[in-house]
Scaffold this motif. Structure first.
Motif, PDB file in Angstrom:
ATOM      1  N   THR A 124       0.758  -1.176  -0.045  1.00 46.11           N
ATOM      2  CA  THR A 124      -0.011   0.174  -0.102  1.00 46.11           C
ATOM      3  C   THR A 124       0.854   1.197  -0.052  1.00 46.11           C
ATOM      4  O   THR A 124       1.856   1.327   0.750  1.00 46.11           O
ATOM      5  CB  THR A 124      -0.754   0.174   1.238  1.00 46.11           C
ATOM      6  OG1 THR A 124      -0.255  -0.381   2.372  1.00 46.11           O
ATOM      7  CG2 THR A 124      -2.088  -1.287   1.133  1.00 46.11           C
ATOM      8  N   ARG A 126      -0.207   4.412   0.474  1.00 46.96           N
ATOM      9  CA  ARG A 126      -0.863   5.370   1.162  1.00 46.96           C
ATOM     10  C   ARG A 126      -1.862   4.667   2.122  1.00 46.96           C
ATOM     11  O   ARG A 126      -1.978   3.477   2.123  1.00 46.96           O
ATOM     12  CB  ARG A 126      -1.735   6.449   0.504  1.00 46.96           C
ATOM     13  CG  ARG A 126      -2.504   6.045  -0.352  1.00 46.96           C
ATOM     14  CD  ARG A 126      -3.216   6.732  -1.290  1.00 46.96           C
ATOM     15  NE  ARG A 126      -2.344   7.615  -2.129  1.00 46.96           N
ATOM     16  CZ  ARG A 126      -2.220   7.372  -3.201  1.00 46.96           C
ATOM     17  NH1 ARG A 126      -2.942   6.306  -3.774  1.00 46.96           N
ATOM     18  NH2 ARG A 126      -1.197   8.077  -4.021  1.00 46.96           N
ATOM     19  N   GLU A 127      -2.410   5.280   3.260  1.00 44.98           N
ATOM     20  CA  GLU A 127      -3.307   4.849   3.973  1.00 44.98           C
ATOM     21  C   GLU A 127      -4.718   4.252   2.967  1.00 44.98           C
ATOM     22  O   GLU A 127      -5.395   5.263   2.429  1.00 44.98           O
ATOM     23  CB  GLU A 127      -4.111   5.758   4.990  1.00 44.98           C
ATOM     24  CG  GLU A 127      -4.893   4.972   5.976  1.00 44.98           C
ATOM     25  CD  GLU A 127      -4.992   6.158   7.280  1.00 44.98           C
ATOM     26  OE1 GLU A 127      -6.155   6.327   7.235  1.00 44.98           O
ATOM     27  OE2 GLU A 127      -3.915   6.094   8.199  1.00 44.98           O
ATOM     28  N   THR A 128      -4.974   2.914   3.044  1.00 44.84           N
ATOM     29  CA  THR A 128      -5.716   2.354   1.817  1.00 44.84           C
ATOM     30  C   THR A 128      -7.470   1.907   2.185  1.00 44.84           C
ATOM     31  O   THR A 128      -7.288   0.974   3.214  1.00 44.84           O
ATOM     32  CB  THR A 128      -4.862   1.348   1.221  1.00 44.84           C
ATOM     33  OG1 THR A 128      -3.828   1.707   0.596  1.00 44.84           O
ATOM     34  CG2 THR A 128      -5.844   0.750   0.296  1.00 44.84           C
ATOM     35  N   TYR A 130     -10.642  -0.279   2.560  1.00 47.36           N
ATOM     36  CA  TYR A 130     -10.609  -1.409   1.879  1.00 47.36           C
ATOM     37  C   TYR A 130     -12.005  -1.999   2.153  1.00 47.36           C
ATOM     38  O   TYR A 130     -12.853  -1.282   3.038  1.00 47.36           O
ATOM     39  CB  TYR A 130      -9.795  -2.593   2.460  1.00 47.36           C
ATOM     40  CG  TYR A 130      -9.710  -2.878   4.048  1.00 47.36           C
ATOM     41  CD1 TYR A 130     -10.483  -3.942   4.614  1.00 47.36           C
ATOM     42  CD2 TYR A 130      -9.226  -2.166   4.988  1.00 47.36           C
ATOM     43  CE1 TYR A 130     -10.657  -4.288   5.692  1.00 47.36           C
ATOM     44  CE2 TYR A 130      -9.281  -2.338   6.316  1.00 47.36           C
ATOM     45  CZ  TYR A 130      -9.878  -3.475   6.612  1.00 47.36           C
ATOM     46  OH  TYR A 130      -9.978  -3.657   7.982  1.00 47.36           O
ATOM     47  N   THR A 143      -9.646   1.092   6.883  1.00 54.85           N
ATOM     48  CA  THR A 143      -8.115   1.397   6.177  1.00 54.85           C
ATOM     49  C   THR A 143      -6.868   0.758   6.599  1.00 54.85           C
ATOM     50  O   THR A 143      -6.869   0.097   7.772  1.00 54.85           O
ATOM     51  CB  THR A 143      -7.763   2.925   6.445  1.00 54.85           C
ATOM     52  OG1 THR A 143      -7.728   3.211   7.859  1.00 54.85           O
ATOM     53  CG2 THR A 143      -8.830   3.811   5.987  1.00 54.85           C
ATOM     54  N   VAL A 146      -0.305   2.566   5.476  1.00 53.29           N
ATOM     55  CA  VAL A 146       0.667   2.511   4.464  1.00 53.29           C
ATOM     56  C   VAL A 146       1.450   1.877   4.893  1.00 53.29           C
ATOM     57  O   VAL A 146       2.247   1.527   5.797  1.00 53.29           O
ATOM     58  CB  VAL A 146       1.053   4.087   4.156  1.00 53.29           C
ATOM     59  CG1 VAL A 146       1.959   4.664   5.572  1.00 53.29           C
ATOM     60  CG2 VAL A 146       2.063   4.183   3.060  1.00 53.29           C
ATOM     61  N   ILE A 177      -9.602  -3.344  -2.970  1.00 51.88           N
ATOM     62  CA  ILE A 177      -8.883  -1.959  -2.855  1.00 51.88           C
ATOM     63  C   ILE A 177      -8.855  -1.494  -4.244  1.00 51.88           C
ATOM     64  O   ILE A 177      -8.946  -2.343  -5.226  1.00 51.88           O
ATOM     65  CB  ILE A 177      -7.623  -2.034  -2.075  1.00 51.88           C
ATOM     66  CG1 ILE A 177      -6.741  -2.936  -2.799  1.00 51.88           C
ATOM     67  CG2 ILE A 177      -7.843  -2.431  -0.703  1.00 51.88           C
ATOM     68  CD1 ILE A 177      -5.210  -2.939  -2.345  1.00 51.88           C
ATOM     69  N   ASN A 181      -4.182   2.489  -5.023  1.00 54.86           N
ATOM     70  CA  ASN A 181      -3.472   2.705  -3.853  1.00 54.86           C
ATOM     71  C   ASN A 181      -2.519   1.591  -3.390  1.00 54.86           C
ATOM     72  O   ASN A 181      -2.074   1.585  -2.194  1.00 54.86           O
ATOM     73  CB  ASN A 181      -4.522   2.630  -2.599  1.00 54.86           C
ATOM     74  CG  ASN A 181      -5.452   3.790  -2.611  1.00 54.86           C
ATOM     75  OD1 ASN A 181      -5.283   4.815  -2.556  1.00 54.86           O
ATOM     76  ND2 ASN A 181      -6.854   3.465  -2.376  1.00 54.86           N
ATOM     77  N   VAL A 182      -1.998   0.918  -4.412  1.00 57.32           N
ATOM     78  CA  VAL A 182      -1.198  -0.083  -4.104  1.00 57.32           C
ATOM     79  C   VAL A 182       0.119  -0.157  -5.386  1.00 57.32           C
ATOM     80  O   VAL A 182      -0.198   0.079  -6.495  1.00 57.32           O
ATOM     81  CB  VAL A 182      -1.908  -1.364  -4.293  1.00 57.32           C
ATOM     82  CG1 VAL A 182      -2.522  -1.862  -5.355  1.00 57.32           C
ATOM     83  CG2 VAL A 182      -0.972  -2.471  -3.588  1.00 57.32           C
TER      84      VAL A 182
END
Length: 333
Positions: A124, A126-128, A130, A143, A146, A177, A181-182
């Motif tokens: 990830t 960033r703070e992702t 889901y 979330t 990261v 996700i 973000n990944v």
């Protein structure tokens, strides 16, 4: 060209759904909590684990429908319950299925001990956020911090979408996700099962691309035969190039009218290619008949028309792919 295997496994969803229902509602509730059924398309080895290195338990006959309870991370193997109640694994290339196969537990239920390599891995960026299912406000779970490493086990779309979605295995559960973000750090994500097949438009794109590949293969084979005959060469009658069938479902085409011109061109390419294959096969079967100039000219004329339609059909693939409503839907999330 995307893997043909992946796409051909989706063709008989409605047929297998009907077959599955015939096994009875009670059996579905007791033996198939995921409501996914698979049907063998050939004699199929049932193995103790997801790979040819595992012991073969038995051979399953063709057209046998079984409940599915698990899958490998890349969905190349499906865990099923055999008719005697024993669990085992069958290569997905030998199966068609009904139901949401992507929701099956990765690595199966109480599997034999084994070690595997992750099909695709990401971190990830960033703070992702889901989600339980495909991304929407209603399915938000939380979330992921990261820098967290997650295994990618499914997808909805690919890089042609600009933005797409990944199914991940996180804390022993399956979530979704956004690709934005990944960062993919290992493996090949295109080998993951693409859930576009669950939607009529996405299913048509996959089947249309597969059909173009099939007719192109047969067209090239039969054109080579007739060109060699035109040049005076002697051509063996075995093997006969395979005839091509249209694999797109009429119901999907009716719902997605944007495909009608492309499918019309594809149908003509298939029809004319098959006519030239039938003509060659007929001449081969009739040992009392000689090949004539008229036979060759007729076949070459049909092949010219087939080529024009095939080129038109192929040229429409990318515009149709770009108009996929899932592209906008995913990009807006």
């Amino acid at each position: 060209m995307k893997s043909i295997v992946t796409i051909m496994l989706m063709l008989c969803l409605l047929v297998t759904h009907t077959t599955a229902q015939e096994t009875g509602e009670g059996a579905q509730n007791a033996d198939n909590p995921y409501a996914v059924w698979v049907t063998t398309q050939d004699y199929s080895s049932l193995r103790r684990g997801p790979g040819t290195g595992f012991e073969r338990m038995t051979i399953i006959d063709p057209t046998v429908t079984l409940p599915a309870i698990g899958r490998s991370a890349d969905t190349r193997w499906i865990q099923v319950i055999n008719s005697d109640g024993s669990p085992g694994w069958i290569a997905s290339i030998l199966l068609v299925w009904s139901g949401d196969v992507i929701a099956l537990p990765v690595d199966g239920v109480n599997p034999e001990p084994y070690v595997r390599r992750a099909g695709a891995v990401g971190v990830t960026s960033r703070e992702t956020p889901y989600y339980r299912d495909e991304i929407s406000e209603q399915t938000f779970v939380g979330t992921i911090p990261v820098g967290t490493t997650v295994e990618l086990v499914g997808r909805l779309g690919d890089a042609t979408f600009g933005f797409w979605q990944f199914q991940i295995k996180y804390q022993d559960n399956l979530y979704w996700i956004g690709s934005w973000n990944v960062r993919i750090t290992g493996g090949e994500y295109l080998r993951l099962l693409d859930t576009q097949y669950l939607y009529p438009y996405g299913r048509l794109v996959q089947q249309y691309e597969e059909n173009i590949a099939l007719v192109t293969g047969s067209f090239q084979q039969i054109r080579s035969i007739w060109q060699r005959l035109n040049n005076g060469a002697t051509v063996a009658c075995d093997p006969i190039p395979p005839r091509v069938n249209r694999i797109l479902t009429e119901g999907d085409v009716t719902r997605e009218v944007a495909f009608v011109p492309a499918v019309t061109a594809l149908d003509e390419a298939i029809r004319m290619t098959n006519l030239t294959i039938s003509s060659f096969e007929t001449i081969c079967a009739d040992t009392s008949r000689f090949l004539t100039r008229e036979d060759i000219d007729e076949a070459l004329g049909l092949l010219n028309e087939a080529e024009r339609n095939l080129l038109l059909a192929a040229s429409l693939l990318e515009p149709l792919r770009g108009r996929n409503p899932l592209v906008n839907a995913i990009g807006n999330n």
